[in-house]
Write a protein that holds these residues in place. Structure first.
Motif, short mmCIF file in Angstrom:
data_model
loop_
_atom_site.label_atom_id
_atom_site.label_comp_id
_atom_site.label_asym_id
_atom_site.label_seq_id
_atom_site.Cartn_x
_atom_site.Cartn_y
_atom_site.Cartn_z
N ALA A 89 0.36 14.46 3.85
CA ALA A 89 -0.92 15.12 4.05
C ALA A 89 -1.80 14.32 5.00
O ALA A 89 -2.55 14.88 5.81
CB ALA A 89 -1.63 15.32 2.72
N GLN A 90 -1.70 13.00 4.92
CA GLN A 90 -2.47 12.16 5.84
C GLN A 90 -1.87 12.21 7.25
O GLN A 90 -2.60 12.20 8.24
CB GLN A 90 -2.48 10.71 5.35
N SER A 91 -0.55 12.31 7.32
CA SER A 91 0.12 12.30 8.62
C SER A 91 -0.06 13.61 9.38
O SER A 91 -0.16 13.62 10.60
CB SER A 91 1.62 12.04 8.42
N PHE A 92 -0.10 14.73 8.64
CA PHE A 92 -0.19 16.05 9.28
C PHE A 92 -1.31 16.87 8.63
O PHE A 92 -1.06 17.88 7.98
CB PHE A 92 1.15 16.78 9.15
N PRO A 93 -2.54 16.44 8.81
CA PRO A 93 -3.67 17.09 8.11
C PRO A 93 -3.93 18.52 8.53
O PRO A 93 -4.53 19.28 7.77
CB PRO A 93 -4.85 16.18 8.45
N THR A 94 -3.49 18.93 9.73
CA THR A 94 -3.71 20.32 10.13
C THR A 94 -2.67 21.25 9.53
O THR A 94 -2.85 22.47 9.52
CB THR A 94 -3.69 20.46 11.66
N LEU A 95 -1.58 20.68 9.05
CA LEU A 95 -0.52 21.48 8.43
C LEU A 95 -0.60 21.45 6.92
O LEU A 95 -0.37 22.46 6.25
CB LEU A 95 0.86 20.97 8.87
N ILE A 96 -0.87 20.28 6.37
CA ILE A 96 -0.88 20.11 4.92
C ILE A 96 -2.33 19.88 4.49
O ILE A 96 -2.84 18.76 4.57
CB ILE A 96 0.02 18.93 4.50
N SER A 97 -2.97 20.92 4.08
CA SER A 97 -4.38 20.85 3.70
C SER A 97 -4.60 21.65 2.42
O SER A 97 -3.78 22.48 2.03
CB SER A 97 -5.27 21.41 4.82
N ASP A 126 0.87 -1.18 0.00
CA ASP A 126 0.00 0.00 0.00
C ASP A 126 0.90 1.23 0.00
O ASP A 126 1.46 1.60 1.02
CB ASP A 126 -0.90 -0.01 1.23
N ILE A 127 1.05 1.85 -1.16
CA ILE A 127 2.01 2.94 -1.31
C ILE A 127 1.64 4.17 -0.49
O ILE A 127 2.47 5.05 -0.26
CB ILE A 127 2.15 3.32 -2.81
N LEU A 128 0.40 4.24 0.00
CA LEU A 128 -0.03 5.37 0.81
C LEU A 128 -0.15 5.02 2.30
O LEU A 128 -0.73 5.77 3.07
CB LEU A 128 -1.38 5.90 0.30
N PHE A 129 0.44 3.89 2.68
CA PHE A 129 0.37 3.45 4.08
C PHE A 129 1.10 4.44 4.99
O PHE A 129 2.20 4.90 4.70
CB PHE A 129 0.99 2.07 4.24
N VAL A 130 0.47 4.75 6.13
CA VAL A 130 1.07 5.60 7.16
C VAL A 130 0.88 4.94 8.52
O VAL A 130 -0.24 4.54 8.86
CB VAL A 130 0.43 7.01 7.18
N ASN A 131 1.94 4.81 9.27
CA ASN A 131 1.86 4.31 10.64
C ASN A 131 1.56 5.51 11.53
O ASN A 131 2.46 6.25 11.93
CB ASN A 131 3.17 3.64 11.05
N LYS A 132 0.30 5.72 11.84
CA LYS A 132 -0.11 6.93 12.54
C LYS A 132 0.44 7.01 13.96
O LYS A 132 0.54 8.10 14.53
CB LYS A 132 -1.64 7.02 12.56
N SER A 133 0.82 5.86 14.52
CA SER A 133 1.38 5.89 15.87
C SER A 133 2.72 6.61 15.91
O SER A 133 3.13 7.14 16.95
CB SER A 133 1.53 4.47 16.41
N LEU A 134 3.41 6.65 14.77
CA LEU A 134 4.72 7.30 14.72
C LEU A 134 4.61 8.81 14.59
O LEU A 134 5.59 9.53 14.85
CB LEU A 134 5.53 6.74 13.54
N VAL A 135 3.46 9.31 14.16
CA VAL A 135 3.31 10.76 13.97
C VAL A 135 2.32 11.36 14.97
O VAL A 135 1.98 12.54 14.86
CB VAL A 135 2.86 11.08 12.53
#
Length: 268
Positions: free
Chosen positions: A146-154, A54-63
């Protein structure tokens, strides 16, 4: 070895916007098993194997913020350019190596026949330019950030020019920063905005303008003494002899200063 980068400077306002992404399940790319032995920089897929599925996978626990009371207010990302072709200098070296093997190597091994019948498709005009994989590197990285930092990258911040992109003048970096923005535009279906970036070599290629670096490193023949020690080491000599034996090419053809670095990873 100098690396080239572009800078993404993300500024935040009082807005807090969550962006929902539909993660796409892409087919696992056909990457040769030997690929991870090559290249001077690790691929994103090597660092995070989940990206192969999944090329868009993000481990949200790390961010995640260290505390529920914390919120992101500013972000600066220094990002290296994407996967690229060899530079003109290295294309010439690869061509000389290939010609040496085709003309002088002997033996009946199937792998040797594969090498000799391979088409040397690198051309000098490629000169380190970005390949499509390199553009994808940055399109997908933009979506993951953008998924990891949605309040910054919108989308709102992008449209309000609160996201600043700075790059060096190197074509592979300019193409990378454009691909990064393309990823954001695709994510939010932005069709009424052009890409925007600033070229600042004094920042992104500061070493070219630093007199101390130029004089004490670039023009200093002793600055890379560890490299010279390696090229004359017993380990390098063993590699040269093993390559010579496997290809049945005279040992003298493989000097530590030219072909050994380019051939050792393939035949050791």
């Amino acid at each position: 070895m100098k690396a080239t980068y572009f800078l993404a400077n993300f500024l935040i306002t009082s807005l807090s916007i969550m962006v929902g992404l539909s993660l796409s399940k892409l087919a696992r790319p056909a990457i040769p098993a030997i690929a991870h032995h090559f290249g001077t920089k690790g691929r994103y897929e090597e660092v995070n194997p989940h990206l192969l599925d999944d090329i868009l996978f993000v481990n949200k626990s790390l961010v995640a913020p260290p505390s529920p009371d914390c919120r992101a207010i500013h972000m600066v990302s220094v990002i290296r350019h994407g996967t690229r072709y060899p530079t003109t200098k290295n294309v010439k070296k690869i061509a000389r190596l290939f010609e040496l093997v085709v003309s002088h190597a002997s033996g009946s091994a199937s792998w040797l026949n594969d090498i000799k019948t391979w088409k040397m498709w690198y051309t000098e005009d490629m000169d380190g330019r970005l390949v499509e994989k390199g553009r994808d590197d940055h399109r997908h990285l933009a979506m993951r950030l953008a998924q990891s930092f949605p309040t910054l990258i919108s989308e709102d911040h992008l449209r309000a020019n609160r996201i600043e992109f700075i790059t060096s003048s190197k074509h592979r970096c300019v193409d990378s920063v454009k691909a990064f923005q393309e990823g954001l535009h695709r994510l939010w279906d932005v069709q009424d905005m052009d890409y925007k970036h600033y070229v600042d070599d004094s920042l992104m290629r500061f070493f070219d303008h630093c007199e101390r670096f130029v004089e004490s490193v670039e023009k200093n023949k002793t600055a890379l003494k560890e490299v010279e020690r390696f090229k004359s080491s017993a380990e390098m000599d063993a590699v040269r002899r093993k390559i010579s034996s496997r290809l049945q090419i005279p040992y003298s053809q493989f000097t530590p200063g030219n072909l050994a670095f380019y051939i050792s990873g393939q035949f050791v």
